[in-house]
Design an enzyme around this catalytic site. Structure first.
Site, PDB file in Angstrom:
ATOM      1  N   GLY A 272       0.828  -1.198   0.000  1.00  0.00           N
ATOM      2  CA  GLY A 272       0.000   0.000   0.000  1.00  0.00           C
ATOM      3  C   GLY A 272       0.866   1.252   0.000  1.00  0.00           C
ATOM      4  O   GLY A 272       2.032   1.211  -0.382  1.00  0.00           O
ATOM      5  N   GLY A 274       2.170   4.937   2.182  1.00  0.00           N
ATOM      6  CA  GLY A 274       2.351   5.452   3.532  1.00  0.00           C
ATOM      7  C   GLY A 274       3.674   5.046   4.139  1.00  0.00           C
ATOM      8  O   GLY A 274       4.480   4.344   3.514  1.00  0.00           O
ATOM      9  N   ILE A 276       4.580   3.044   6.614  1.00  0.00           N
ATOM     10  CA  ILE A 276       4.911   1.645   6.883  1.00  0.00           C
ATOM     11  C   ILE A 276       5.307   0.949   5.585  1.00  0.00           C
ATOM     12  O   ILE A 276       6.310   0.224   5.530  1.00  0.00           O
ATOM     13  CB  ILE A 276       3.747   0.907   7.566  1.00  0.00           C
ATOM     14  CG1 ILE A 276       3.398   1.583   8.905  1.00  0.00           C
ATOM     15  CG2 ILE A 276       4.104  -0.557   7.804  1.00  0.00           C
ATOM     16  CD1 ILE A 276       2.133   1.051   9.552  1.00  0.00           C
ATOM     17  N   GLU A 297      -0.601  -1.932  -7.187  1.00  0.00           N
ATOM     18  CA  GLU A 297      -1.575  -0.988  -7.738  1.00  0.00           C
ATOM     19  C   GLU A 297      -0.882   0.324  -8.080  1.00  0.00           C
ATOM     20  O   GLU A 297      -1.136   0.928  -9.108  1.00  0.00           O
ATOM     21  CB  GLU A 297      -2.599  -0.775  -6.629  1.00  0.00           C
ATOM     22  CG  GLU A 297      -3.861  -0.138  -6.972  1.00  0.00           C
ATOM     23  CD  GLU A 297      -4.748  -0.119  -5.736  1.00  0.00           C
ATOM     24  OE1 GLU A 297      -5.332  -1.153  -5.404  1.00  0.00           O
ATOM     25  OE2 GLU A 297      -4.848   0.936  -5.088  1.00  0.00           O
ATOM     26  N   ASN A 388     -10.590   8.184   2.523  1.00  0.00           N
ATOM     27  CA  ASN A 388     -10.313   8.161   1.087  1.00  0.00           C
ATOM     28  C   ASN A 388     -11.149   7.145   0.319  1.00  0.00           C
ATOM     29  O   ASN A 388     -11.652   7.426  -0.746  1.00  0.00           O
ATOM     30  CB  ASN A 388      -8.835   7.832   0.836  1.00  0.00           C
ATOM     31  CG  ASN A 388      -7.899   8.814   1.516  1.00  0.00           C
ATOM     32  OD1 ASN A 388      -7.107   8.435   2.361  1.00  0.00           O
ATOM     33  ND2 ASN A 388      -8.013  10.082   1.184  1.00  0.00           N
ATOM     34  N   GLY A 392      -7.818  -0.685  -3.550  1.00  0.00           N
ATOM     35  CA  GLY A 392      -7.664  -2.064  -3.995  1.00  0.00           C
ATOM     36  C   GLY A 392      -7.274  -3.005  -2.878  1.00  0.00           C
ATOM     37  O   GLY A 392      -6.925  -4.161  -3.134  1.00  0.00           O
TER      38      GLY A 392
END
Lengths: 526, 526
Positions: A272, A274, A276, A297, A388, A392
């Site tokens: 994803g 961010g 982390i 993605e 948001n 996905g």
């Protein structure tokens, strides 16, 4: 002429040069209530010139609330477009993901009707006509138009194909303010069932399509030159918490390799966005695993570091969402180093269960919070306020080989540095269920939940992931819930519905989830 | 010799005849704490002779609680096996689905550690070693053993392939009490990523595998003859409620065909089990749609009617779960009429997202309840008490072309004929989220939720699906929740966490969900 090639050189279907217009000349095409489809994905490859001209028009002529549109876009786009539109009350419906303070305000105050869906489903369902039978006007940013009217995307593929399936009219923005991305995309518009074809992708960089999306030239009503660059976000800094989480994940990967459940080069990574995610990518850049691949993605700045480390062989994504500075300039200056290793795909394929499950992706995402049974909330803070959207996360978490969610164990509030626990007894909103997650991680530790029954899962999560400030509180709840439900023979997955949200209610009222006791909430009842 | 062929004729790998044992002779192989894998699926194709002999052994020797096993089986199996084992305290862990009063009791009182997972994931993850690194003993019911030691299944494929991947020892039950099913199966053991192959199924009856699962003969420790038939359930009767729901669905299909969103022969149907599913199949047998196909998990008695109607061309499933009477006798007597049109597949393929999404299945399932935003609870009554398990509902609902859940709007309690509403403000447990469902239906009406934002979705569900006895109650809650959250700018998907479960709490305490008001629950606080 642009340093990156003239409009004439980019528009290789010469008849279309007769349709060149300024953004301002396009304003007249738009009427209140229209359904619009844009290119773009997490802000990359979205149209800018025409949306900005439309916003200027509305602002100048005080048309706020009188020109409202339904926006269907692969995911979020730059704040100078959708967020500004929100401030000008130009959005009615918005699917399926957005970013920006003002658009979020409009959504949570009930003025904008946003909906979200697993992105792979959004993409195909849009083409099936499930959201609107037709798109009145599509606005597509392209690198070039080929001789046979193929649209060559820029930094993302998004849902261009599905928009073209149902669009009445098309406005093309040719972006000459940056190099052409031609050759990086693998374009394919999936057929509708029962004629849908297999997606024969067996490794991250397999190609099954062409370099452009076919477009009916008669639908094109304007060709606009644009020099606006994507307003990509600079990546978040790493911190000690993120690095601790990344450390647990690296350790876990190593253990899985030793156990024979992962190959030495792991499996294609989905990550994803961010801090982390960045820390994990950073950990991989320094770690022992080589010949890595990515099937995800969104590619962000940190992926360039991973390429530079020599450990990443190939990456597939829907968008190249680099920062305006320093990401894109770095990428453009080292084009040859990166371009051959990257495939940009349509959302309907980048996020399709078929390749994700076949390749066996390692899915990693950050939720708002997860609960002790591993139900996760990815979208609604406090259970009701949209941030948001789902994105996905569900496509990858449902279909990955390993399904991992990572989060700090606590977050501060204004009055309490440990005011919010990200591991709760019961998630107030659920986007991913206990049936979807294999592993949850906080800086406290990693809980491998595979094969655990609900109560075993809860104890493992409490032991491994919960912050010490919250461990006794959540353990007390769990023990109490077990005792009360098992005695009645209703305790497969114990919860107490008169108390399960007490921590959330306390947060709303007193600014912290650290409650003093689990007494039934008399104070909240009064 | 059996009328269906002798054991010798069924065991074509002759060396295995040396390993023929009685069920009782197999008891000695089993030790307390072992991990067992069985063939079988929703009770079809499961081993019976050896499990019954083991239960007899435990009962006769008072070994209750001293011989406990971990059971990994595709789905539920007959009550004479797992449910009896539960009464004898013979089960520790049980994945991923079960049926039976006594096993449910053991689970909800905390003696049996059951876990559930989307069935397609359970299948593959079992083979990946995520539940246990190895199966100590597999017990597989077969129709025949081929010359090259291929196991030909009986009425289901289940997770035979994945069990064989990790099994140390294998006991085979050759069922000579019924005809051989040889030729009906399409057996394939998917490879593990990164080597997993595409599943090139483009229509319900495409075949991509072989007629048997390969088995290492050295692992086989016993071959047992069995004449036990599957204890399949007779199908539930239709009632007015189910017929009304089926009527709404038929109308919807017709409208979708007219709108050009469905072909005239619809798309492959997936249908759950129970009276509504039967009514839908009944509606199809009498309806205008021809050349139908089915791609589902379980074929039940009503499918024979649909074949007989001449409207069903082909059916794919993981199991042929007919009733002991009259289903199987009817099927065996008319073998030639049905057999060529049916393909039985392994669970890892019958439920794989890849073919389900490519074919564009129409998914239809019954939940325990769904809420006004279309989150659905499929597993836990009252949010904590397990019934059977998740099954494959999520595989089909996430990946179908159309995702439909159907339920009566109300169910009776002991004291109130309208005591339970199946449409609630907030589901107390969630297995399928708002992001997964397109359509929800009750006998009151059908709500087409495609493209609707949460608040629009809620109003549509209240208008179309809620029973009149509950409509004012739920409308009041929704209005109140909107008012309180929108004013604070947190109202994307309004809920009130101090009241959202008031109806459920009232049911637990007073036997009905018909509450008098939405006042914060002082009476429950006292």
């Amino acid at each position: 002429m642009s340093e990156f090639g003239s409009l004439e050189s980019r528009v290789r279907r010469k008849a279309l040069l007769d349709k060149v217009k300024s953004p301002e000349e396009c304003v007249e095409f738009f009427k209140d209530g229209m359904d619009l489809g844009w290119s773009g994905f997490t802000p990359a490859g979205y149209p800018k010139a025409v949306p900005i001209a439309l916003a200027d028009h509305v602002e100048k002529n005080n048309l706020q609330g009188k020109m409202k549109f339904n926006l269907f876009i692969g995911a979020s786009v730059g704040a100078e477009t959708e967020d500004r539109w929100a401030t000008l009350d130009m959005i009615d419906r918005r699917w399926p993901y957005q970013t920006g303070k003002n658009i979020a305000k409009g959504i949570n105050e009930g003025r904008i009707r946003m909906g979200d869906k697993h992105l792979s489903l959004f993409a195909q369902d849009l083409g099936y006509g499930f959201y609107t039978p037709k798109i009145d006007i599509a606005i597509i940013e392209v690198s070039a138009i080929t001789e046979d009217c193929g649209l060559v995307p820029t930094s993302s593929c998004g849902v261009i194909g599905e928009i073209l399936m149902i669009a009445d009219k098309v406005i093309i923005e040719v972006n000459t303010g940056q190099p052409s991305f031609e050759g990086m995309h693998d374009c394919l518009i999936p057929q509708t069932p029962p004629n849908r074809q297999p997606f024969l992708i067996s490794s991250s960089n397999d190609r099954i399509g062409t370099s452009a999306f076919p477009c009916d030239p008669d639908k094109i009503i304007a060709v606009v030159e644009s020099k606006h660059r994507d307003k990509g976000r600079a990546f978040a800094d790493m911190d000690a918490t993120s690095e601790a989480i990344a450390g647990h994940i690296m350790q876990f990967f190593g253990d899985e390799v030793k156990a024979g459940r992962l190959p030495e080069n792991l499996l294609p990574l989905q990550s994803g966005v961010g801090s982390i995610a960045n820390a994990v990518v950073g950990g991989l850049a320094q770690g022992p695993f080589k010949n890595l691949t990515v099937f995800t993605e969104v590619l962000q700045d940190t992926m360039l570091d991973l390429f530079d480390s020599g450990k990443l062989d190939a990456a597939s994504a829907c968008s190249l969402s680099l920062s305006e500075e320093p990401g894109f300039p770095r990428f453009f200056e080292n084009w040859d180093k990166y371009a051959d290793k990257i495939v940009l795909r349509p959302l309907s394929i980048s996020n399709a269960p078929e390749p994700i499950r076949r390749l066996g992706c390692i899915a990693m995402n950050t939720p708002v919070e997860f609960d002790m049974y591993a139900h996760a909330n990815s979208t609604l803070v406090g259970g009701t306020r949209m941030i948001n959207g789902l994105g996905g996360s569900g496509d990858f978490l449902r279909n990955g080989y390993l399904k991992i969610m990572h989060s700090p164990s606590v977050r501060p509030t204004k009055t309490d540095p440990y005011g919010i626990t990200c591991v709760v007894p019961k998630a107030p909103h659920i986007d991913h269920t206990e049936h979807d997650l294999d592993v949850v991680v906080t800086e406290q530790g990693l809980a491998d939940l595979r094969g655990l029954a609900p109560k075993d899962r809860a104890q493992t999560i409490i032991d491994k992931c919960v912050h010490p400030e919250y461990k006794p509180i959540i353990q007390e709840y769990f023990d109490m819930a077990k005792k009360e439900t098992l005695a009645k023979g209703i305790g497969h997955e114990p919860q107490l519905f008169d108390r399960c949200f007490k921590m959330q209610q306390n947060l709303a009222q007193n600014g912290t989830m650290r409650i003093k006791n689990w007494d039934i909430n008399i104070d909240l009842c009064e």
